[in-house]
Design an enzyme around this catalytic site. Structure first.
Site, short mmCIF file in Angstrom:
data_model
loop_
_atom_site.label_atom_id
_atom_site.label_comp_id
_atom_site.label_asym_id
_atom_site.label_seq_id
_atom_site.Cartn_x
_atom_site.Cartn_y
_atom_site.Cartn_z
N GLY A 47 0.82 -1.22 0.00
CA GLY A 47 0.00 0.00 0.00
C GLY A 47 0.85 1.27 0.00
O GLY A 47 2.03 1.24 0.34
N ASN A 97 46.37 15.89 9.04
CA ASN A 97 46.44 14.55 8.44
C ASN A 97 46.17 14.57 6.95
O ASN A 97 46.34 13.56 6.29
CB ASN A 97 45.44 13.62 9.14
CG ASN A 97 44.01 14.11 9.02
OD1 ASN A 97 43.76 15.32 8.97
ND2 ASN A 97 43.07 13.19 8.94
N ARG A 134 -1.49 8.85 3.66
CA ARG A 134 -1.62 9.83 4.74
C ARG A 134 -0.32 10.12 5.48
O ARG A 134 -0.25 11.03 6.31
CB ARG A 134 -2.70 9.37 5.73
CG ARG A 134 -4.10 9.63 5.17
CD ARG A 134 -5.17 9.25 6.17
NE ARG A 134 -5.33 7.81 6.26
CZ ARG A 134 -5.92 7.19 7.29
NH1 ARG A 134 -6.36 7.89 8.32
NH2 ARG A 134 -6.06 5.89 7.28
C1 UD1 Z 1 -7.74 -3.52 6.58
C2 UD1 Z 1 -8.92 -4.44 6.64
C3 UD1 Z 1 -9.83 -4.04 7.79
C4 UD1 Z 1 -9.02 -4.05 9.08
C5 UD1 Z 1 -7.77 -3.17 8.95
C6 UD1 Z 1 -6.90 -3.35 10.15
C7 UD1 Z 1 -9.35 -5.00 4.31
C8 UD1 Z 1 -10.17 -4.77 3.12
N1 UD1 Z 1 -9.65 -4.31 5.39
O1 UD1 Z 1 -8.24 -2.22 6.30
O2 UD1 Z 1 -10.91 -4.94 7.91
O3 UD1 Z 1 -9.83 -3.57 10.15
O4 UD1 Z 1 -7.02 -3.56 7.81
O5 UD1 Z 1 -5.84 -2.43 10.12
O6 UD1 Z 1 -8.45 -5.83 4.28
N2 UD1 Z 1 -2.13 -3.69 1.10
C9 UD1 Z 1 -1.49 -4.26 0.03
N3 UD1 Z 1 -2.07 -4.21 -1.19
C10 UD1 Z 1 -3.29 -3.64 -1.40
C11 UD1 Z 1 -3.93 -3.04 -0.30
C12 UD1 Z 1 -3.33 -3.08 0.94
O7 UD1 Z 1 -0.40 -4.81 0.18
O8 UD1 Z 1 -3.75 -3.65 -2.53
C13 UD1 Z 1 -1.49 -3.75 2.40
C14 UD1 Z 1 -1.19 -2.38 2.98
O9 UD1 Z 1 0.09 -1.95 2.58
C15 UD1 Z 1 -1.27 -2.65 4.47
C16 UD1 Z 1 -2.31 -3.76 4.58
O10 UD1 Z 1 -2.38 -4.36 3.30
O11 UD1 Z 1 -0.05 -3.14 4.98
C17 UD1 Z 1 -3.68 -3.25 5.00
O12 UD1 Z 1 -4.14 -2.35 3.99
P1 UD1 Z 1 -4.93 -1.03 4.36
O13 UD1 Z 1 -5.24 -0.31 3.13
O14 UD1 Z 1 -4.23 -0.30 5.43
O15 UD1 Z 1 -6.28 -1.67 4.91
P2 UD1 Z 1 -7.32 -0.98 5.84
O16 UD1 Z 1 -8.18 -0.10 5.03
O17 UD1 Z 1 -6.65 -0.41 7.01
#
Ligand code: UD1
Ligand code: CA
Length: 464
Positions: A14, A390, A18
């Site tokens: 991701g 030096n 932010r």
């Molecule tokens: C996700 C969960 C949510 C949970 C929350 C906890 C989903 C859809 N939602 O939401 O239920 O409460 O985490 O923190 O999973 N990432 C990728 N590839 C992508 C998207 C994300 O590698 O295409 C990685 C991000 O880098 C991150 C993790 O997955 O490390 C979570 O992604 P993020 O977008 O933060 O999910 P949340 O919206 O927080």
């Protein structure tokens, strides 16, 4: 199920919008390490069969951080179509293997091995297709909500897709799961993207397994702080403080005094001996080790250095990639640059810089000196303002000072040059030739005194 059947996948593709940063989110540091390094260390502590990072934004920088780690493999996710899509990228590596997958997020550094073991045990006991770690939190806004039916996990709904009633649920998805490998990828391929964000949501897997009649479960982690993910710099600072607190508590439990633990910045790989006292606003970084009974005063920064026992490092000194022997005093305002080896009972005083030099036992450099590319023996006294010259503009040259030598104040030692043992250098000398053992080097213009000069001048002025 044996732990050798465990595969760990860490999602880190991701963008971290932010954070407002050119640096990938997972490389931001908290508690002395990049976020992703904390997560990989947790994974390693479980001794899994493989550790796979899913990378997208900033993939090259993350790979570079792990360049020397042979136990971490990478898959790319391009474009990033959601957490379900992210895990699907590991299919070619993991599909057909036996065992299970522990899924972690690269931006959740506080999770402990104890909590993960609880999750693994729960999955094994129930032979569940998936067990998800959850927490009850005061403010669940933004998280996926755990929807239960008759107490059992039914599905997870994302905040944006949730109804008013679902948004009132305070049990949230941590984003940490254990999956049985056999049914994983078949079910994952059925996850769709008909939701508010048009993404493939990994949590939708729960509903699919339930439809298929497989066992699913949710395990509440006891400390909701553990599952805190980082999305902003404010959260980075808060989580960094929690990580630092863990390090501080371990140090204090081991017999180290932290005069005020709040402003301590001590990395997780730093070791400190018993009865050492660390004052506030001290930075100890990298693979630094401090012996027993040392005093590290406020404002000191030490990086990758080895400090022996009974050493005092006074305020605002900086020591990098160097060693300091037992009983030595350094500072205030001293700087030891890389490859400095300070012997036992050495005194280095204020405004002294030492670089790539060896200082023998009991040597004293009290004030305002630069000692670079030098080998200084034992019991040497280096007067205030002594400079080793030096560098000739092209090359660095060595200065050698023998045991027991005395270098008078404000001398310049033009390298390459040797001051013999028990030799003297007269104050204010510019030494360009070797001084023999036991000899005196004096290299300055001879002083001429003019008696009565002041009165003569005054008389001349009056007569004008
Ligand atoms: C996700 C969960 C949510 C949970 C929350 C906890 C989903 C859809 N939602 O939401 O239920 O409460 O985490 O923190 O999973 N990432 C990728 N590839 C992508 C998207 C994300 O590698 O295409 C990685 C991000 O880098 C991150 C993790 O997955 O490390 C979570 O992604 P993020 O977008 O933060 O999910 P949340 O919206 O927080
Ligand atoms: Ca998140």
């Amino acid at each position: 199920m044996a732990s050798e059947d465990l595969h760990v996948v860490i999602l880190a593709a991701g963008k971290g919008t932010r954070m407002r940063s050119a640096l990938p989110k997972v490389l931001h540091q908290a508690g002395g390490l990049p976020l992703i390094e904390w997560v990989v260390r947790l994974a390693r502590s479980l001794e899994p069969r493989s550790i796979t990072l899913v990378l997208g934004h900033g993939a090259d920088e993350v790979r570079a951080w792990f360049a020397r780690a042979s136990d971490v493999q990478f898959v790319g996710q391009e474009p990033q179509l959601g957490t379900g899509h992210a895990l699907l990228q590991t299919r070619s590596l993991l599909d057909g293997k036996s065992g299970r997958v522990l899924l972690l997020s690269g931006d959740v550094p506080l999770l402990t091995a104890a909590s993960v073991r609880g999750l693994l045990d729960a999955q094994a006991a129930q032979r569940a297709a998936v067990v998800v770690a959850t927490a009850r939190v005061a403010n669940p806004t933004g998280y996926g909500r755990i929807v239960r039916k008759d107490g059992a996990l039914a599905r997870i709904v994302e905040h944006r897709d949730a109804s008013e009633a679902e948004r009132a649920i305070d049990e949230i998805n941590s984003g940490v799961y254990v999956f049985e490998l056999a049914p994983l990828f078949g079910a994952l391929a059925r996850v769709g993207s008909a939701n508010a964000q048009g993404e493939y949501y990994l949590p939708d897997l729960i509903g699919i397994h339930v439809q298929d009649g497989r066992t699913v479960d949710a395990q509440v982690v006891l400390d909701s702080d553990e599952i805190r993910g980082i999305n902003t710099r404010a959260e980075l600072a808060e989580v960094g403080r929690l990580l630092q607190t863990r390090t501080n508590l371990a140090l204090m439990a081991g017999g180290v005094t932290l005069v005020d633990p709040a402003p301590a910045y001590i990395g997780p790989d730093v070791s400190i001996g018993q009865d050492s006292v660390i004052q506030p606003f001290v930075f100890l970084e990298g693979a630094t080790s401090v012996g027993d009974n040392c005093e590290i005063h406020a404002g000191v920064r030490i990086v990758n250095a080895t400090i022996a026992r009974n050493v005092k490092i006074f305020n605002h000194s900086v020591i990098v990639d160097s060693t300091v022997g037992e009983g030595s005093y350094i500072g205030p305002f001293a700087r030891l640059r890389p490859a400095s080896a300070v012997g036992q009972r050495v005194h280095i005083g204020n405004f002294v810089e030492v670089k790539k030099s060896t200082l023998g036992e009991g040597t004293k450099i009290g004030h305002l000196s630069y000692i670079g590319d030098a080998t200084v023996g034992a019991g040497v006294n280096i007067g205030a303002g002594t400079i080793t010259c030096n560098y000739d503009g092209h090359q660095k040259h060595q200065t050698v000072i023998g045991d027991g030598a005395f270098v008078g104040s404000d001398s310049t030692l033009v390298a390459p040059v040797t001051i013999g043992s028990a030799a003297y250098v007269a104050a204010g000398s510019s030494i360009t030739q070797d001084v023999p053992d036991g000899g005196l080097g004096i290299a300055r213009a001879r002083q001429a005194n003019k008696p009565g000069w002041a009165a003569e001048r005054a008389a001349k002025r009056q007569s004008r």
